[in-house]
Write a protein that holds these residues in place. Structure first.
Motif, PDB file in Angstrom:
ATOM      1  N   SER A 133      11.842  44.991  19.842  1.00 15.41           N
ATOM      2  CA  SER A 133      12.843  44.157  19.697  1.00 15.41           C
ATOM      3  C   SER A 133      14.113  44.705  20.576  1.00 15.41           C
ATOM      4  O   SER A 133      14.522  45.671  20.138  1.00 15.41           O
ATOM      5  CB  SER A 133      13.050  43.344  18.432  1.00 15.41           C
ATOM      6  OG  SER A 133      13.601  44.307  17.472  1.00 15.41           O
ATOM      7  N   ARG A 134      14.843  43.530  21.200  1.00 14.73           N
ATOM      8  CA  ARG A 134      16.183  43.974  21.644  1.00 14.73           C
ATOM      9  C   ARG A 134      17.148  44.456  20.698  1.00 14.73           C
ATOM     10  O   ARG A 134      18.202  45.226  20.875  1.00 14.73           O
ATOM     11  CB  ARG A 134      16.583  43.132  22.661  1.00 14.73           C
ATOM     12  CG  ARG A 134      17.903  43.622  23.489  1.00 14.73           C
ATOM     13  CD  ARG A 134      17.935  42.544  24.667  1.00 14.73           C
ATOM     14  NE  ARG A 134      19.204  43.150  25.298  1.00 14.73           N
ATOM     15  CZ  ARG A 134      19.331  43.878  26.408  1.00 14.73           C
ATOM     16  NH1 ARG A 134      18.124  44.628  26.797  1.00 14.73           N
ATOM     17  NH2 ARG A 134      20.415  44.246  27.144  1.00 14.73           N
ATOM     18  N   ASP A 135      17.373  43.556  19.513  1.00 13.14           N
ATOM     19  CA  ASP A 135      18.452  43.884  18.472  1.00 13.14           C
ATOM     20  C   ASP A 135      17.971  45.361  17.844  1.00 13.14           C
ATOM     21  O   ASP A 135      19.216  46.003  17.750  1.00 13.14           O
ATOM     22  CB  ASP A 135      17.885  43.033  17.371  1.00 13.14           C
ATOM     23  CG  ASP A 135      18.366  41.629  17.806  1.00 13.14           C
ATOM     24  OD1 ASP A 135      18.941  41.303  18.659  1.00 13.14           O
ATOM     25  OD2 ASP A 135      17.658  40.565  17.043  1.00 13.14           O
ATOM     26  N   ARG A 136      17.034  45.875  17.452  1.00 14.34           N
ATOM     27  CA  ARG A 136      16.813  47.061  17.176  1.00 14.34           C
ATOM     28  C   ARG A 136      17.238  48.189  18.267  1.00 14.34           C
ATOM     29  O   ARG A 136      17.929  49.137  18.010  1.00 14.34           O
ATOM     30  CB  ARG A 136      15.437  47.501  16.536  1.00 14.34           C
ATOM     31  CG  ARG A 136      14.876  46.620  15.677  1.00 14.34           C
ATOM     32  CD  ARG A 136      14.029  47.238  14.514  1.00 14.34           C
ATOM     33  NE  ARG A 136      14.169  48.833  14.304  1.00 14.34           N
ATOM     34  CZ  ARG A 136      13.358  49.247  13.928  1.00 14.34           C
ATOM     35  NH1 ARG A 136      12.037  48.644  13.856  1.00 14.34           N
ATOM     36  NH2 ARG A 136      13.305  50.629  13.737  1.00 14.34           N
ATOM     37  N   ALA A 137      17.028  47.690  19.491  1.00 11.42           N
ATOM     38  CA  ALA A 137      17.493  48.712  20.525  1.00 11.42           C
ATOM     39  C   ALA A 137      18.863  48.739  20.664  1.00 11.42           C
ATOM     40  O   ALA A 137      19.516  49.805  20.958  1.00 11.42           O
ATOM     41  CB  ALA A 137      16.779  48.180  21.990  1.00 11.42           C
ATOM     42  N   GLU A 138      19.822  47.597  20.539  1.00 13.09           N
ATOM     43  CA  GLU A 138      21.177  47.743  20.276  1.00 13.09           C
ATOM     44  C   GLU A 138      21.665  48.455  19.208  1.00 13.09           C
ATOM     45  O   GLU A 138      22.714  49.073  19.463  1.00 13.09           O
ATOM     46  CB  GLU A 138      21.531  46.048  20.265  1.00 13.09           C
ATOM     47  CG  GLU A 138      21.149  45.232  21.480  1.00 13.09           C
ATOM     48  CD  GLU A 138      22.327  45.626  22.512  1.00 13.09           C
ATOM     49  OE1 GLU A 138      23.391  46.184  22.237  1.00 13.09           O
ATOM     50  OE2 GLU A 138      21.673  45.120  23.781  1.00 13.09           O
ATOM     51  N   GLU A 139      21.062  48.421  18.128  1.00 13.95           N
ATOM     52  CA  GLU A 139      21.353  49.349  16.894  1.00 13.95           C
ATOM     53  C   GLU A 139      21.406  50.716  17.340  1.00 13.95           C
ATOM     54  O   GLU A 139      22.264  51.381  16.953  1.00 13.95           O
ATOM     55  CB  GLU A 139      20.681  48.812  15.702  1.00 13.95           C
ATOM     56  CG  GLU A 139      20.861  47.601  15.189  1.00 13.95           C
ATOM     57  CD  GLU A 139      19.944  47.420  13.929  1.00 13.95           C
ATOM     58  OE1 GLU A 139      18.995  48.264  13.572  1.00 13.95           O
ATOM     59  OE2 GLU A 139      19.630  46.144  13.570  1.00 13.95           O
ATOM     60  N   SER A 140      20.107  51.114  18.140  1.00 12.31           N
ATOM     61  CA  SER A 140      20.208  52.594  18.354  1.00 12.31           C
ATOM     62  C   SER A 140      21.270  52.850  19.441  1.00 12.31           C
ATOM     63  O   SER A 140      21.726  53.817  19.357  1.00 12.31           O
ATOM     64  CB  SER A 140      18.725  52.825  18.730  1.00 12.31           C
ATOM     65  OG  SER A 140      18.730  54.216  19.209  1.00 12.31           O
TER      66      SER A 140
END
Length: 184
Positions: A118-125
């Protein structure tokens, strides 16, 4: 022969009657009293003998300022060492060195720290990496199982630069970053 202890009852406790003969009598410890008395007398004699033998008190600051200070003899400095002959030889000597060109990697390096579905988890990282003071990018990659969002840093011209940033991330408790050659 073997004995059966299971059916056996517990033995009864014996209650002993106190007897006067078994009780030790407490007497005054005469040897201990004599030793203590001898130690006290010895200490008193010691104090009496050292009375009046105290050292004189140190002079006060006013008395010290009135006394002339002793002069120290001047120390002679050793002679400086004479110049050695090899110093002149080294100044005039020239050294020739062949410089070979180092081979550099044709591809720059990148560091991948995470890969998510998911792109959201990538943004968190990416935000965690930004808190460590480094700038990262999110790249979408199509694989056999679908789309992956990779969090990458770089490009780095040398692996040493990538290692330096990886150590910064490790101090920020972000582990698992891998360094690879850059793929466009």
């Amino acid at each position: 022969m073997a004995k059966d202890y299971v059916g056996r009852s517990k033995p009864k406790k014996r209650t002993a009657k106190p007897s006067r003969a078994a009780k030790p009598s407490k007497r005054f410890p005469i040897p201990l009293a004599l030793a203590v008395l001898a130690a006290v007398v010895g200490f008193a004699v010691l104090l009496f003998n050292i009375r009046g033998t105290a050292p004189t008190p140190p002079p006060s600051l006013t008395e010290l300022s009135q006394q002339p200070s002793p002069t120290k003899p001047q120390a002679t400095l050793p002679e400086p060492p004479k110049e050695r002959s090899y110093v002149k030889e080294l100044e005039q000597k020239q050294v020739e060195v062949e410089i070979t060109e180092q081979q550099t990697a044709t591809k720059p390096y990148q560091m991948q720290c995470a890969s998510f579905r998911s792109r959201d988890r990538a943004e968190e990282s990416k935000a965690l990496i930004a808190f460590a003071g480094l700038e990262s990018q999110i790249k979408r990659t199509e694989g056999q199982n679908g789309a992956w969002y990779r969090v990458v840093l770089g490009p780095y011209p040398s692996k040493r630069d990538a290692e330096r940033d990886r150590h910064i991330l490790q101090r920020a408790k972000i582990n698992g970053c891998q360094i690879w050659h850059w793929s466009f």
